[in-house]
Design an enzyme around this catalytic site. Structure first.
Site, short mmCIF file in Angstrom:
data_model
loop_
_atom_site.label_atom_id
_atom_site.label_comp_id
_atom_site.label_asym_id
_atom_site.label_seq_id
_atom_site.Cartn_x
_atom_site.Cartn_y
_atom_site.Cartn_z
CG HIS A 63 -0.39 0.03 2.54
ND1 HIS A 63 0.57 -0.85 2.99
CD2 HIS A 63 -0.65 0.85 3.60
CE1 HIS A 63 0.87 -0.57 4.25
NE2 HIS A 63 0.16 0.47 4.64
CG HIS A 65 -0.59 4.03 5.02
ND1 HIS A 65 -1.19 3.16 5.89
CD2 HIS A 65 -1.52 4.98 4.72
CE1 HIS A 65 -2.44 3.55 6.10
NE2 HIS A 65 -2.67 4.64 5.39
CG ASP A 67 4.28 3.12 7.52
OD1 ASP A 67 3.35 3.59 6.85
OD2 ASP A 67 4.16 2.07 8.20
CG HIS A 68 4.27 0.38 4.13
ND1 HIS A 68 4.38 -0.98 4.30
CD2 HIS A 68 3.69 0.85 5.27
CE1 HIS A 68 3.88 -1.32 5.48
NE2 HIS A 68 3.46 -0.23 6.10
CG HIS A 111 17.14 19.13 -16.92
ND1 HIS A 111 16.78 18.69 -18.18
CD2 HIS A 111 17.86 20.25 -17.10
CE1 HIS A 111 17.27 19.53 -19.08
NE2 HIS A 111 17.94 20.49 -18.45
CG ASP A 176 0.74 -1.78 7.42
OD1 ASP A 176 1.67 -2.59 7.32
OD2 ASP A 176 0.89 -0.57 7.66
CG HIS A 246 3.87 -2.39 10.66
ND1 HIS A 246 3.38 -1.42 11.49
CD2 HIS A 246 3.82 -1.86 9.42
CE1 HIS A 246 3.04 -0.34 10.79
NE2 HIS A 246 3.32 -0.59 9.52
ZN LIG Z 1 2.66 0.61 7.96
ZN LIG Z 2 -0.32 1.27 6.63
#
Ligand SMILES: [Zn+2]
Ligand SMILES: [Zn+2]
Length: 284
Positions: A63, A65, A67-68, A111, A176, A246
């Site tokens: 996903h 988010h 943090d990922h 560039h 998650d 996590h």
């Molecule tokens: Zn997370």
């Molecule tokens: Zn998450």
């Protein structure tokens, strides 16, 4: 070489943590590494794992988010500057817009590097972006000896769990998620399940005297798992080795190991950054 394992690159969470980088792991399929998520510090963690970022030509995102994906811009530009000329990224809808925003953000820098330093944009400006349909199915992988399937899980944005199947061996990444049957199905009889177990009671619980901690716990329980829930998923799915990840700062490792072990008879591993987990890590 015939090998199949997962290396945890980052076992942390959105909260900065001295001991844990942001969420990321690499699945090694024979000699081909596939990256899953790009948490903060991912490029350096690859180097510490003796994996050259140049050799990563495929990235999956559970996903989008923060943090990922915090480490994506460094992975993208850093890997390219080291000589990577081919990259495919695969994830939920929104991935293309995210990738293009990163390119926009560094437009001047890119560039400069292309023109002044004479570097081609190959591997950076021609990234193959694949957005997966919401409902799950097969991940279209080319040229790698592995079958990858995915399923939607339960978080507060569109999130996928991934299963890597190589012959009779399998590794599942939960993404998650709160407990959900689709994940149990995805993880059926897997050798290794790398599972969100963010809600450790040493950090968040519903009995705290602090009303804010109780409030956050109520929110988190709808989108992450406790170690007990992680263990129940592993148990129901018949997984052989459960890897808890996590993890928030101040998580009591012994406590979450004990909690998960109470509800799961297989091998429980409290994930650590740079840890390599292979098929031998399971209990027969
Ligand atoms: Zn997370
Ligand atoms: Zn998450």
């Amino acid at each position: 070489m015939d090998q199949f394992y997962v290396r945890l690159l980052g076992t942390g969470s959105p909260k900065p943590n001295k001991e844990r980088s942001g969420p990321a792991q690499v699945i090694m399929i024979d000699d081909t590494p596939v990256l899953v998520d790009c948490g903060e510090g991912v490029t350096r963690q690859l180097l510490y794992s003796d994996i050259n970022p140049v050799d990563i030509n495929n990235v999956l995102f559970t996903h989008l988010h923060s943090d990922h994906v915090f480490g994506y811009s460094h992975f993208l530009l850093g890997g390219w500057s080291l000589g990577r000329t081919k990259l495919t990224i695969i994830g939920p809808k929104g991935l293309k817009a995210f990738h293009e925003k990163v390119l926009d953000m560094f437009e001047e820098d890119i560039h400069y590097r292309c023109s002044a330093l004479g570097i081609s944009g190959e591997g950076l400006l021609d990234v193959n972006v694949i957005e997966l349909p919401d409902e799950g199915g097969d991940v279209p992988f080319e040229g790698i000896n592995v079958n990858v399937t995915y399923t939607p899980v339960v978080h507060n944005v569109k999130t996928f769990g991934f299963r890597f199947q190589k012959g009779g061996q399998s590794i599942v990444i939960s993404g998650d998620t709160a407990p959900v049957d689709s994940l149990v199905q995805l993880a059926k009889n897997a050798d290794i399940l790398v599972q969100d177990a963010a809600i450790a009671s040493s950090v968040f619980n519903n009995k705290s005297s602090d009303s804010n901690i109780r409030r956050v716990w109520e929110i988190l329980k709808k989108e992450h798992c406790t170690p007990k829930q992680a263990a129940e998923i592993a148990s129901e799915a018949g997984v052989k080795c459960l890897v808890l990840t996590h993890l928030l700062p101040n998580t009591d490792k012994e406590e979450i190991y004990k909690e998960a072990s109470e509800y799961f008879n297989g091998t429980v591993i409290v994930g650590e950054d740079l840890e390599k987990i292979n098929m031998k890590s399971k209990v027969f």
